[in-house]
Structures are given as C-alpha cells and as structure tokens.
Design a protein around this motif. Structure first.
Motif, PDB file in Angstrom:
ATOM      1  N   ARG A   1       0.828  -1.209   0.000  1.00 55.06           N
ATOM      2  CA  ARG A   1       0.000   0.000   0.000  1.00 55.06           C
ATOM      3  C   ARG A   1       0.859   1.254   0.000  1.00 55.06           C
ATOM      4  O   ARG A   1       0.603   2.202  -0.744  1.00 55.06           O
ATOM      5  CB  ARG A   1      -0.899  -0.030   1.229  1.00 55.06           C
ATOM      6  CG  ARG A   1      -1.846   1.106   1.320  1.00 55.06           C
ATOM      7  CD  ARG A   1      -2.762   0.910   2.507  1.00 55.06           C
ATOM      8  NE  ARG A   1      -3.446   2.145   2.781  1.00 55.06           N
ATOM      9  CZ  ARG A   1      -3.902   2.499   3.958  1.00 55.06           C
ATOM     10  NH1 ARG A   1      -3.758   1.709   4.974  1.00 55.06           N
ATOM     11  NH2 ARG A   1      -4.498   3.645   4.117  1.00 55.06           N
ATOM     12  N   LEU A   2       1.898   1.267   0.825  1.00 54.00           N
ATOM     13  CA  LEU A   2       2.770   2.442   0.891  1.00 54.00           C
ATOM     14  C   LEU A   2       3.520   2.633  -0.423  1.00 54.00           C
ATOM     15  O   LEU A   2       3.693   3.767  -0.884  1.00 54.00           O
ATOM     16  CB  LEU A   2       3.754   2.312   2.049  1.00 54.00           C
ATOM     17  CG  LEU A   2       3.159   2.365   3.458  1.00 54.00           C
ATOM     18  CD1 LEU A   2       4.242   2.124   4.500  1.00 54.00           C
ATOM     19  CD2 LEU A   2       2.441   3.677   3.697  1.00 54.00           C
ATOM     20  N   ALA A   3       3.988   1.549  -1.008  1.00 54.72           N
ATOM     21  CA  ALA A   3       4.729   1.648  -2.262  1.00 54.72           C
ATOM     22  C   ALA A   3       3.845   2.158  -3.395  1.00 54.72           C
ATOM     23  O   ALA A   3       4.333   2.814  -4.318  1.00 54.72           O
ATOM     24  CB  ALA A   3       5.327   0.294  -2.617  1.00 54.72           C
ATOM     25  N   ALA A   4       2.541   1.870  -3.321  1.00 63.19           N
ATOM     26  CA  ALA A   4       1.628   2.293  -4.384  1.00 63.19           C
ATOM     27  C   ALA A   4       1.204   3.750  -4.254  1.00 63.19           C
ATOM     28  O   ALA A   4       0.678   4.335  -5.200  1.00 63.19           O
ATOM     29  CB  ALA A   4       0.393   1.399  -4.379  1.00 63.19           C
ATOM     30  N   MET A   5       1.431   4.357  -3.094  1.00 60.39           N
ATOM     31  CA  MET A   5       1.021   5.756  -2.885  1.00 60.39           C
ATOM     32  C   MET A   5       1.941   6.711  -3.637  1.00 60.39           C
ATOM     33  O   MET A   5       3.140   6.475  -3.738  1.00 60.39           O
ATOM     34  CB  MET A   5       1.074   6.111  -1.396  1.00 60.39           C
ATOM     35  CG  MET A   5      -0.002   5.521  -0.564  1.00 60.39           C
ATOM     36  SD  MET A   5       0.163   6.120   1.139  1.00 60.39           S
ATOM     37  CE  MET A   5      -1.188   5.273   1.913  1.00 60.39           C
ATOM     38  N   SER A   6       1.342   7.789  -4.111  1.00 59.07           N
ATOM     39  CA  SER A   6       2.157   8.847  -4.717  1.00 59.07           C
ATOM     40  C   SER A   6       2.876   9.584  -3.599  1.00 59.07           C
ATOM     41  O   SER A   6       2.562   9.419  -2.421  1.00 59.07           O
ATOM     42  CB  SER A   6       1.270   9.809  -5.512  1.00 59.07           C
ATOM     43  OG  SER A   6       0.461  10.560  -4.622  1.00 59.07           O
ATOM     44  N   ASP A   7       3.831  10.423  -3.963  1.00 62.18           N
ATOM     45  CA  ASP A   7       4.577  11.178  -2.959  1.00 62.18           C
ATOM     46  C   ASP A   7       3.642  12.061  -2.124  1.00 62.18           C
ATOM     47  O   ASP A   7       3.761  12.119  -0.899  1.00 62.18           O
ATOM     48  CB  ASP A   7       5.648  12.044  -3.622  1.00 62.18           C
ATOM     49  CG  ASP A   7       6.754  11.209  -4.251  1.00 62.18           C
ATOM     50  OD1 ASP A   7       6.818   9.991  -3.982  1.00 62.18           O
ATOM     51  OD2 ASP A   7       7.556  11.794  -5.005  1.00 62.18           O
TER      52      ASP A   7
ATOM     53  N   LEU B   1       9.252   7.309   3.326  1.00 60.83           N
ATOM     54  CA  LEU B   1       9.600   8.676   2.955  1.00 60.83           C
ATOM     55  C   LEU B   1      11.119   8.823   2.803  1.00 60.83           C
ATOM     56  O   LEU B   1      11.603   9.452   1.852  1.00 60.83           O
ATOM     57  CB  LEU B   1       9.084   9.661   4.001  1.00 60.83           C
ATOM     58  CG  LEU B   1       7.584   9.904   4.013  1.00 60.83           C
ATOM     59  CD1 LEU B   1       7.163  10.638   5.275  1.00 60.83           C
ATOM     60  CD2 LEU B   1       7.148  10.668   2.778  1.00 60.83           C
ATOM     61  N   SER B   2      11.866   8.234   3.702  1.00 60.40           N
ATOM     62  CA  SER B   2      13.337   8.290   3.622  1.00 60.40           C
ATOM     63  C   SER B   2      13.829   7.574   2.383  1.00 60.40           C
ATOM     64  O   SER B   2      14.763   8.031   1.720  1.00 60.40           O
ATOM     65  CB  SER B   2      13.956   7.655   4.859  1.00 60.40           C
ATOM     66  OG  SER B   2      13.663   8.408   5.992  1.00 60.40           O
ATOM     67  N   ARG B   3      13.207   6.441   2.077  1.00 61.51           N
ATOM     68  CA  ARG B   3      13.603   5.680   0.887  1.00 61.51           C
ATOM     69  C   ARG B   3      13.403   6.522  -0.376  1.00 61.51           C
ATOM     70  O   ARG B   3      14.204   6.457  -1.304  1.00 61.51           O
ATOM     71  CB  ARG B   3      12.797   4.384   0.800  1.00 61.51           C
ATOM     72  CG  ARG B   3      13.247   3.440  -0.298  1.00 61.51           C
ATOM     73  CD  ARG B   3      12.347   2.225  -0.408  1.00 61.51           C
ATOM     74  NE  ARG B   3      11.041   2.523  -0.961  1.00 61.51           N
ATOM     75  CZ  ARG B   3      10.771   2.739  -2.241  1.00 61.51           C
ATOM     76  NH1 ARG B   3      11.755   2.744  -3.123  1.00 61.51           N
ATOM     77  NH2 ARG B   3       9.555   2.975  -2.648  1.00 61.51           N
ATOM     78  N   ARG B   4      12.363   7.344  -0.386  1.00 61.72           N
ATOM     79  CA  ARG B   4      12.078   8.199  -1.545  1.00 61.72           C
ATOM     80  C   ARG B   4      12.764   9.553  -1.451  1.00 61.72           C
ATOM     81  O   ARG B   4      12.558  10.412  -2.304  1.00 61.72           O
ATOM     82  CB  ARG B   4      10.564   8.430  -1.654  1.00 61.72           C
ATOM     83  CG  ARG B   4       9.769   7.189  -1.936  1.00 61.72           C
ATOM     84  CD  ARG B   4       8.337   7.540  -2.126  1.00 61.72           C
ATOM     85  NE  ARG B   4       7.469   6.384  -2.174  1.00 61.72           N
ATOM     86  CZ  ARG B   4       6.180   6.428  -2.467  1.00 61.72           C
ATOM     87  NH1 ARG B   4       5.607   7.586  -2.746  1.00 61.72           N
ATOM     88  NH2 ARG B   4       5.475   5.327  -2.485  1.00 61.72           N
ATOM     89  N   ASN B   5      13.550   9.778  -0.397  1.00 59.51           N
ATOM     90  CA  ASN B   5      14.211  11.062  -0.176  1.00 59.51           C
ATOM     91  C   ASN B   5      13.232  12.211  -0.051  1.00 59.51           C
ATOM     92  O   ASN B   5      13.444  13.295  -0.607  1.00 59.51           O
ATOM     93  CB  ASN B   5      15.245  11.348  -1.276  1.00 59.51           C
ATOM     94  CG  ASN B   5      16.377  10.366  -1.247  1.00 59.51           C
ATOM     95  OD1 ASN B   5      16.828   9.961  -0.176  1.00 59.51           O
ATOM     96  ND2 ASN B   5      16.846   9.958  -2.407  1.00 59.51           N
ATOM     97  N   LEU B   6      12.144  11.981   0.688  1.00 57.00           N
ATOM     98  CA  LEU B   6      11.127  13.003   0.925  1.00 57.00           C
ATOM     99  C   LEU B   6      11.154  13.402   2.399  1.00 57.00           C
ATOM    100  O   LEU B   6      11.465  12.593   3.253  1.00 57.00           O
ATOM    101  CB  LEU B   6       9.735  12.468   0.575  1.00 57.00           C
ATOM    102  CG  LEU B   6       9.488  12.083  -0.879  1.00 57.00           C
ATOM    103  CD1 LEU B   6       8.138  11.423  -1.020  1.00 57.00           C
ATOM    104  CD2 LEU B   6       9.565  13.311  -1.769  1.00 57.00           C
ATOM    105  N   LYS B   7      10.796  14.633   2.648  1.00 52.05           N
ATOM    106  CA  LYS B   7      10.676  15.113   4.030  1.00 52.05           C
ATOM    107  C   LYS B   7       9.247  15.580   4.238  1.00 52.05           C
ATOM    108  O   LYS B   7       8.745  16.361   3.437  1.00 52.05           O
ATOM    109  CB  LYS B   7      11.655  16.253   4.290  1.00 52.05           C
ATOM    110  CG  LYS B   7      13.069  15.758   4.157  1.00 52.05           C
ATOM    111  CD  LYS B   7      14.046  16.746   4.710  1.00 52.05           C
ATOM    112  CE  LYS B   7      15.434  16.183   4.439  1.00 52.05           C
ATOM    113  NZ  LYS B   7      16.369  16.443   5.424  1.00 52.05           N
TER     114      LYS B   7
END
Length: 111
Positions: free
Chosen positions: A37-43, A104-110
């Motif tokens: 579910r988390l992997a399928a979510m957009s940023d 979020l860290s894996r995608r480099n998002l804060k």
C-alpha cells in the motif's frame, strides 16, 4: 484391476499438483499488505498520510492530557482505554508512522 490403479494414480497426481499449486500460490502472496500500500502511494499521498497519522496522535495526546487534568477516572477496564499500551490505538499509529517514515526516507522526501 488396471483401471483402479490408473484412477488411483490420477487421483494421486491431481492431489499432488493441487498441493504444488497451493504452495506456489502462498509463496507468491505478499505477506505485507502495508508495504504494498505504501509503495503504491504517490509522494503527495504518502506525505498526507504521514501528517494524518501525526494529527491523530496529537489528538490522542491532547485527550490524555485533558483527562489527566480533569482527574477523570474511568470505571471500566483501564488497560483497554490506555492508547499507548502495546495494541492500543496510539501504539499502532506510531508503528505505522515509523513505516511511513522509512518509506519517505527511501524516496528522499521530508514531511
């Protein structure tokens, strides 16, 4: 006699094949639907989900502070009403927040 042995063989082969299909089916099933579910979510969805979890945790904390300030004593099962014990709502939310934070860290998002 040979007819019975052929039908027995067919039954054994069929049961064996169904067993193999069941094992392969279970092995390929994702055992962690939350990760999927988390992997399928957009940023944007992931950041919003993280903030939603934080907002709910703040509400729980505020409710706990208000109850402490008022000296509220519940007459029912105390442990079931405590949100921060293992299995409580706040505990579950903190577990989810940790997983979302890792995504979020894996995608480099804060957030």
């Amino acid at each position: 006699m040979s007819f019975l042995s052929v039908s027995k063989r067919l039954i054994i082969i069929t049961v064996f094949m169904l067993g193999i299909v069941a094992v392969i089916g279970c092995a390929t099933t994702d055992s962690d639907p939350m990760a999927t579910r988390l992997a399928a979510m957009s940023d944007e969805e992931l950041i919003s989900y993280y903030h939603g979890i934080n907002d709910r945790l703040k509400e729980i904390q505020q409710g706990t502070r208000d109850a402490d300030r008022q000296g509220t004593v519940t007459e029912q099962d105390q442990l079931a009403k405590m949100p921060y014990i293992i299995g409580g709502e706040a505990w579950a939310l903190e577990q989810k927040r940790e997983r979302v934070s890792r995504e979020l860290s894996r995608r480099n998002l804060k957030p």
